[in-house]
Write an enzyme that holds these catalytic residues in place. Structure first.
Site, PDB file in Angstrom:
ATOM      1  N   HIS A 406      72.674  62.795  52.594  1.00 53.17           N
ATOM      2  CA  HIS A 406      72.982  62.867  54.026  1.00 53.17           C
ATOM      3  C   HIS A 406      72.635  61.535  54.717  1.00 53.17           C
ATOM      4  CE1 HIS A 406      73.065  64.913  58.076  1.00 53.17           C
ATOM      5  NE2 HIS A 406      72.236  63.903  58.341  1.00 53.17           N
ATOM      6  N   GLU A 407      71.447  61.037  54.470  1.00 53.50           N
ATOM      7  CA  GLU A 407      71.019  59.805  55.145  1.00 53.50           C
ATOM      8  C   GLU A 407      71.885  58.620  54.717  1.00 53.50           C
ATOM      9  OE1 GLU A 407      69.139  60.023  57.639  1.00 53.50           O
ATOM     10  OE2 GLU A 407      68.604  62.096  57.224  1.00 53.50           O
ATOM     11  N   HIS A 410      74.761  58.287  56.877  1.00 51.35           N
ATOM     12  CA  HIS A 410      74.503  57.510  58.097  1.00 51.35           C
ATOM     13  C   HIS A 410      74.487  56.018  57.790  1.00 51.35           C
ATOM     14  CE1 HIS A 410      73.769  60.926  60.599  1.00 51.35           C
ATOM     15  NE2 HIS A 410      72.676  61.318  59.962  1.00 51.35           N
ATOM     16  N   HIS A 416      76.892  62.612  62.800  1.00 50.19           N
ATOM     17  CA  HIS A 416      76.798  64.038  62.477  1.00 50.19           C
ATOM     18  C   HIS A 416      78.117  64.745  62.749  1.00 50.19           C
ATOM     19  CE1 HIS A 416      72.177  63.977  62.746  1.00 50.19           C
ATOM     20  NE2 HIS A 416      72.595  63.885  61.492  1.00 50.19           N
TER      21      HIS A 416
HETATM   22 ZN   LIG Z   1      71.703  62.962  59.997  1.00 39.64          ZN
END
Ligand SMILES: [Zn+2]
Ligand SMILES: [Zn+2]
Length: 729
Positions: A406-407, A410, A416
């Site tokens: 997930h990170e 980014h 998101h």
């Molecule tokens: Zn996030």
């Protein structure tokens, strides 16, 4: 009634419930250091809406309205849009999530939102102690691979020794707690798990992970075992032993206090077990070669019966490796006990102390008493009422792989999403499915395009990209993944200096009944060593001077004597024999020896001297210089015959390729042991046995399935020299 009034009413009702507990209701206490339990729901909501960007965005559109901010939040998290602080919304606010704001982004949002090159580098700057290092590296490699599979991006991990300047690395990965240097502090256990910055120079593109979380693979602590009979498999929690369920390592069933666990769900049926990391087996770093703790030991005139953080300001647990630290100054750091190390609270990193007293009651296991959130906790001293020291007990933990994936999203430029099934949804959700949803794929391909189709012709050379998905090469038998040589990330540095406060009392000592009875994996001892003097029993030798396979037998040398391990019938261990009877030219104390399989020449090393026996004729002693080993080589600590007239000679952390015919080392062949072998530092007695390489440290050996010296060769077994090789009873 406006949403505001409803909200106030709801808060009043909630507040009324907890203010004055009725006698038969549980007592809730305020736990020191527990930030979030002190917040009212309203404070929680305000902080949450502000932190994740909702208040600011709502503010832009009209005067500050909680209802508007809540509605935005509900939209973003795909919750029912009530515009009220209802229980669904509150639950969502309490759920673990990513720290990157849903709205408005970081205040430092600047520059490109995508990388302008495709060969991205990353560096794991430090490591959490929750997981073995390799498991962490593998989790990140898999997380990056999830994205490289669907984009033209490639990811290359840089090792610390290759990083001269962190600014040269695109994505720097770091574990930290609370304020960790970027103005976006973490919040202790749960809540915010990690955050990352969008692509760009400097801190941009970096990913930070809250080390107050318990990092796992999403299914509980990962505790690799040693010894036992399960080849280093990880503990299986919970497991059943004598009908009881265990969620942590235990000394039950043993009289020696050693902690063990079952590596399957049911010990009673499967009888597979291993020993848990324990200061009773070994310590790390320190200055006494990883020797186990000696309890009780004396420090600053006080007696300690458990590892302590006294005398240190960095919170690392240590112990003395002799009975008196004040006198001997010998110490080591205690291994991490992931199964009962607490997170959060006010003593993260310490161990649960059982039993402990809470509100006058005694507890022998983690409890939910006293907490509104029902989470399991324990005291880290024997009396919570007096010391108020506590933390949360290990739970399932958060999957480092999923949070990292997930990170990284980014760090590659994604925001998101409001699709709850997508990886880029802000809340944590454990899954064993492939992490990327089509929403994620659409997002990342919008930035970088799809992965180029492989050219039709040569299937092996489609892309020259590194393959971070490849697991490390592993020998067949499932290696233990922890080495004592691995330093804690923040690294304890010096010996303990001084410091006040009393030691916590030790944990329970289990009553001996059934259960696994010893470290040996051996069959019971039909080993009748015929020895006149039992004092000269090989099994009584703690550390041998040298061990070598000569003429198909393993030889164990100690102080002028040697024993021979026979593999056939009859006594397994023969001896002792006098070294001088067999090899009269040799000194009493040897450092190492090996036999060249081709010529049957036997090389013996002692200090700076070498002897070469061919049958009963001897050449030597000669000085090591003759072999090309200069005065900086004080001794040869081990040797591995390699066939083809070659051998490897070891001296502490270095080794050389040795040509048996010319009897010299190849000058440029010097390498560092830890580059090639995943073994602890400072090993001695390095020998070959049945085509595997053995590295000894103290009474233990690390067995390496040795393929070649151009790759890191993995440990496939760790054991006791005495129990596992000599098969001592
Ligand atoms: Zn996030
Ligand atoms: Zn950060």
């Amino acid at each position: 009634m406006s949403p505001w009034q409803l909200l106030v009413l709801a808060l009043l009702l909630l507040g009324g419930c907890s203010a004055a507990p009725r006698p038969h209701q549980p007592t809730f206490v305020v736990f020191p250091g527990d930030l979030r339990s002190n917040l009212t729901d309203m404070q929680l909501a305000e902080e949450y809406l502000y932190r994740y960007g909702y208040t600011r965005v709502a503010e832009m559109n009209s005067k500050v309205s909680l209802g508007r901010a809540l509605r935005l939040l509900q939209q973003n998290l795909a919750l029912p849009e009530t515009g009220e602080l209802d229980s669904t919304t509150l639950d969502a606010m309490r759920a673990p999530r990513c720290g990157v704001p849903d709205m408005g982004g970081f205040q430092t949002f600047e520059g490109d939102l995508k990388w302008n090159h495709h060969n991205i580098t990353y560096w794991i700057q430090n490591y959490s102690e929750d997981l073995p290092k390799q498991v962490i590296e593998d989790a990140f490699a898999r997380a990056f691979a999830a994205w490289s599979e669907v984009t033209p991006l490639t990811f290359t991990r840089l090792r610390s020794e290759d990083v001269k300047d962190a600014r040269d690395v695109d994505i720097v990965i770091r574990f930290g707690v609370k304020e960790h240097g970027d103005g976006y502090p973490f919040d202790g256990k749960d809540g915010l798990l990690a955050h990352a910055f969008p692509p760009g120079p400097g801190i941009q593109g970096d990913a930070h992970f809250d080390d107050d979380e318990l990092w796992s693979l999403g299914k509980g602590v990962v505790v690799p075992t040693r010894f036992g009979n399960a080849d280093g498999a990880a503990c299986h929690f919970p497991f059943t032993f004598q009908g009881r369920s265990y969620t942590a390592c235990t000394a039950d069933g043993r009289s020696d206090g050693q902690l063990w666990c079952s590596t399957t769900a049911d010990y009673d049926t499967d009888r597979q077990f291993g020993f848990c990391p324990s200061e009773r087996l070994y310590t790390q770093h320190g200055n006494d070669n990883g020797k186990p703790c000696v309890f009780p030991f004396t420090f600053e005139g006080r007696s300690y019966s458990a590892c302590t953080t006294d005398g240190r300001s960095d919170g690392y647990r240590w112990c003395a490796t002799t009975a008196n630290y004040d006198q001997d100054k010998l110490y080591g750091f205690c291994p991490t006990r992931a199964d009962s190390t607490v997170t959060g609270g006010n003593s993260p990193g310490e161990l649960c102390t059982f039993p402990f007293v809470f509100l006058g009651e005694e507890y022998t296991a983690c409890t939910r008493e006293g907490r509104r959130d029902g989470r399991l906790w324990c005291a880290t001293t024997s009396n919570f009422d007096r010391d108020k020291k506590w933390g949360f007990c290990p739970d399932q933990g958060y999957s480092l792989f999923l949070v990292a994936a997930h990170e990284i999203g980014h760090a590659l430029g994604l925001d998101h999403t409001s699709v709850p099934e997508a990886l880029m949804y802000p809340m944590y959700r454990f899954t064993e499915d492939p992490p990327l949803h089509e929403d994620d794929v659409k997002g990342i391909q919008h930035l970088y395009g799809p992965r180029p189709k492989p050219e039709p012709r040569p299937p092996t050379t489609t892309t020259a990209e590194p393959q971070p998905t490849d697991p490390p090469a592993i020998c067949p038998t499932g290696p233990p993944t922890v080495h004592p040589s691995e330093r804690p990330t923040a690294g304890p540095t010096g010996p303990p200096s001084a410091g006040p406060t009393g030691p916590p009392s030790a944990g329970p000592t289990g009553p001996p009944t059934a259960g696994p009875t010893g470290p040996p994996t051996a069959s019971p001892s039909t080993t009748s060593t015929v020895l006149l003097d039992p004092a000269e029993d090989a099994c009584k030798v703690n550390i041998f001077d040298a061990i070598a396979e000569i003429g198909d037998h393993l030889h164990f040398f100690k102080n002028g004597r040697y024993w021979r391990l026979s593999e056939g019938r009859g006594p397994r261990v023969q001896g002792p024999f006098l070294i001088s009877d067999t090899w009269p030219a040799l000194p009493l104390k040897l450092d190492s020896a090996f036999e060249d399989p081709l010529t049957k020449k036997v090389f013996f090393f002692s200090g700076r001297q070498v002897w070469v026996y061919t049958g009963s004729s001897v050449l030597g002693p000669r000085r090591l210089d003759k072999l090309g080993l200069g005065p900086d080589v004080a001794e040869v600590t081990g040797a591995l015959p390699r066939g083809g007239g070659k051998a490897l000679l070891f001296s502490r952390q270095r080794f050389w390729r040795f040509d048996v015919k010319t009897q010299t080392v190849e000058p440029r062949s010097v390498r560092s042991v830890d580059q090639v072998f995943g073994v602890p530092l400072d090993t001695h007695d390095i020998f070959q046995y049945r085509e595997k390489a053995y590295f000894c440290q103290d009474r233990f050996y690390w067995r390496v399935c040795f393929r070649n010296d151009n790759e890191v060769n993995q440990v496939d077994q760790v054991g006791y020299v005495n129990f596992d090789i000599l098969q001592c009873p």
